[in-house]
Enzyme design. Structure first.
Site, mmCIF file in Angstrom:
data_model
loop_
_atom_site.group_PDB
_atom_site.id
_atom_site.type_symbol
_atom_site.label_atom_id
_atom_site.label_comp_id
_atom_site.label_asym_id
_atom_site.label_seq_id
_atom_site.Cartn_x
_atom_site.Cartn_y
_atom_site.Cartn_z
ATOM 1 N N GLU A 177 0.857 -1.190 0.000
ATOM 2 C CA GLU A 177 0.000 0.000 0.000
ATOM 3 C C GLU A 177 0.890 1.237 0.000
ATOM 4 O O GLU A 177 2.104 1.130 0.206
ATOM 5 C CB GLU A 177 -0.900 0.006 1.249
ATOM 6 C CG GLU A 177 -1.825 -1.201 1.304
ATOM 7 C CD GLU A 177 -2.800 -1.163 2.473
ATOM 8 O OE1 GLU A 177 -2.799 -0.159 3.237
ATOM 9 O OE2 GLU A 177 -3.555 -2.130 2.611
ATOM 10 N N ARG A 182 10.330 -15.489 -4.383
ATOM 11 C CA ARG A 182 11.552 -14.666 -4.513
ATOM 12 C C ARG A 182 12.603 -15.329 -5.406
ATOM 13 O O ARG A 182 13.308 -14.625 -6.149
ATOM 14 C CB ARG A 182 12.110 -14.318 -3.121
ATOM 15 C CG ARG A 182 11.304 -13.196 -2.467
ATOM 16 C CD ARG A 182 11.725 -12.866 -1.059
ATOM 17 N NE ARG A 182 10.892 -11.787 -0.535
ATOM 18 C CZ ARG A 182 10.594 -11.608 0.739
ATOM 19 N NH1 ARG A 182 11.066 -12.452 1.670
ATOM 20 N NH2 ARG A 182 9.834 -10.604 1.127
ATOM 21 N N ARG A 203 34.040 -5.128 -31.873
ATOM 22 C CA ARG A 203 34.421 -3.716 -31.794
ATOM 23 C C ARG A 203 35.943 -3.565 -31.953
ATOM 24 O O ARG A 203 36.709 -4.106 -31.152
ATOM 25 C CB ARG A 203 33.975 -3.161 -30.441
ATOM 26 C CG ARG A 203 34.427 -1.760 -30.152
ATOM 27 C CD ARG A 203 33.704 -0.747 -31.008
ATOM 28 N NE ARG A 203 33.994 0.613 -30.566
ATOM 29 C CZ ARG A 203 33.744 1.684 -31.310
ATOM 30 N NH1 ARG A 203 33.212 1.550 -32.511
ATOM 31 N NH2 ARG A 203 34.024 2.873 -30.843
ATOM 32 N N GLN A 257 29.574 -0.376 -19.809
ATOM 33 C CA GLN A 257 30.962 0.093 -19.857
ATOM 34 C C GLN A 257 31.730 -0.571 -21.012
ATOM 35 O O GLN A 257 32.494 0.076 -21.712
ATOM 36 C CB GLN A 257 31.646 -0.205 -18.510
ATOM 37 C CG GLN A 257 32.936 0.548 -18.293
ATOM 38 C CD GLN A 257 32.711 2.064 -18.156
ATOM 39 O OE1 GLN A 257 31.609 2.505 -17.854
ATOM 40 N NE2 GLN A 257 33.740 2.833 -18.438
ATOM 41 N N GLU A 290 9.237 -7.541 -4.492
ATOM 42 C CA GLU A 290 9.183 -8.769 -3.652
ATOM 43 C C GLU A 290 10.115 -8.627 -2.448
ATOM 44 O O GLU A 290 10.748 -9.585 -2.000
ATOM 45 C CB GLU A 290 9.450 -10.030 -4.481
ATOM 46 C CG GLU A 290 8.346 -10.230 -5.514
ATOM 47 C CD GLU A 290 8.060 -11.654 -5.870
ATOM 48 O OE1 GLU A 290 8.416 -12.562 -5.097
ATOM 49 O OE2 GLU A 290 7.429 -11.857 -6.934
#
Ligand code: CAA
Length: 382
Positions: A127, A243, A268, A337, A364
């Site tokens: 709530e 969980r 890259r 990064q 949770e």
């Protein structure tokens, strides 16, 4: 990743979910994030493939999957799209109170259509003034004949307003503390149920997070789960069970970010060679992979404890969720990064993965609450 962990009869299911995630879910992830619209097509896909049926016992139309298969399925989906992984995690969360405390009639009434994916589920605990302190809720339920009259509001409810089936916690005896909380199954079309504010979020953007409002909402007494006063324990036992699913969502996001960083670093070119040839990048990738693997082992371990029927897994569930979500933030941050300037841009999914990962440290139960659960278990153990 490691399909061999799961029992032989579930290996094909997990392999199929991995393929489906890569072929059908991954291509939708950026668009879902961009539009912020609930992905009904992904919901239909998971329903058609019986993935939404996994949390439900076979006798009620479900697949009756093991907890290990559940976390692996959430991992595979979240590796491609965290919002889609959450569809399965919340179908489990919203229905676990019924699984744990529901009568045969309640399960017969609700599970078949949840298992088929016709209905979605939601879990109404939080709530506005009651987040980490779940017992501080204000929503009340007063019995009048064969009906409970609910008044109050729930906030930040995943699937709120879309779910037909809402497991809602309310005070039936406000003077009795946690023992005065009861759990109810509240259908979306019960008189007095309405949907308030829809939240605009940082991540998991396709998932709808809404306020549920109860104004003299009429809930049949037969929709009480367990007995009056059982609600708080039902909520805590539910979170212990679910969980690991959030740990799995975090694990999937982290694995997705690692996959991206590895492939980008090989392509890259800087200083006339792939950046993957630099030890600075290699060490980052090695640390990222180690965190992902440690998170995986913790999530799978607690799932296997649940499958073995062990009783005292609450702290392991909290540890898995806490560790995996912290790892997801670290790994997604490192992925950005590795990608450098491209990682910061929306052109690549790394920044979405980091925004999606953040919620896994919060919902949770925040990771501070997980630490509290772990410490209490340590300090009360004989
Ligand atoms: N299993 C069974 N019973 C439990 C339990 C557990 N894991 N944890 C506590 N209980 C019982 C206690 O034994 C105690 O029982 P008695 O009355 O018989 O003594 C009772 O519950 C009260 O326990 P506590 O005194 O420990 O309760 P507390 O007020 O100190 O709260 C808390 C404990 C762990 C902090 C709890 O408030 C909590 O978990 N807070 C976090 C709430 C949370 O996770 N919210 C997430 C919302 S859902 C969500 O985020 C979903 C989404 O969007 C996808």
């Amino acid at each position: 990743m490691a399909i061999a962990h799961v029992a032989e009869d579930e290996q094909a299911l997990i392999a199929a979910i991995r393929e489906l995630a890569q072929e059908r879910v991954a291509p939708r992830a950026a668009e879902i994030d961009h539009t912020g619209e609930f992905p009904w097509d992904m919901k239909e896909l998971l329903a058609q493939q019986d993935i939404l049926a996994m949390p439900f016992p076979a006798e009620y139309g479900g697949v009756g999957a093991s907890e290990l298969a559940m976390v692996m399925a959430i991992e595979e989906l979240s590796r491609c799209c965290a919002t889609t992984g959450l569809l399965l995690a919340v179908q489990q969360l919203g229905s676990t109170p019924i699984l744990l405390a529901g009568t045969d009639e309640q399960k017969k009434q609700y599970f078949p259509r949840l298992a088929s994916g016709e209905w979605l589920a939601a879990f109404g605990l939080t709530e506005a003034g009651s987040g980490s302190d779940a017992a501080a809720m204000r929503t009340v339920a007063v019995r009048k004949g064969d009906t409970y009259i609910l008044n109050g509001a729930k906030r930040f409810i995943t699937n709120g307003g879309l779910a037909q089936v809402n497991t809602v916690f309310a005070l039936t005896d406000p003077a009795a503390g946690t023992r005065g909380i009861s759990a109810f199954i509240v259908d979306k079309d019960f008189p007095g149920f309405s949907v308030g504010r829809i939240e605009d979020k940082m991540g998991i953007k396709g998932s709808q997070t809404a306020e549920l409002i109860f104004t003299d909402c009429e809930v049949p007494a037969q929709n009480l789960l367990g007995r009056e006063g059982d609600g708080f324990k039902i909520a805590m036992r539910t979170l212990d069970r679910t969980r690991p699913g959030i740990g799995a969502q975090a694990l999937g996001i982290a694995q997705g970010a690692l996959d991206l960083a590895v492939s980008y670093s090989k392509q890259r070119i800087q200083f006339n060679k792939p950046i993957a040839e630099n030890q600075g990048i290699q060490f980052m990738l090695a640390d990222m992979a180690t965190k992902v693997e440690a998170a995986r082992l913790m999530v799978y371990n607690v799932a296997e404890m649940i499958d073995r029927g062990e009783q005292n897994f609450s702290q392991y569930s909290a540890m898995a969720k806490m560790f995996a979500s912290d790892a997801a933030i670290e790994v997604t941050n490192d992925a950005i990064q590795v990608l450098g300037g491209y990682g910061y841009m929306k052109e690549y999914p790394a920044e979405r993965m980091m925004r999606d990962a953040k919620i896994t440290q919060i919902y949770e139960g925040t990771n501070q609450i997980q630490r509290l659960v772990i410490a209490r278990a340590l300090l009360t153990a004989s």
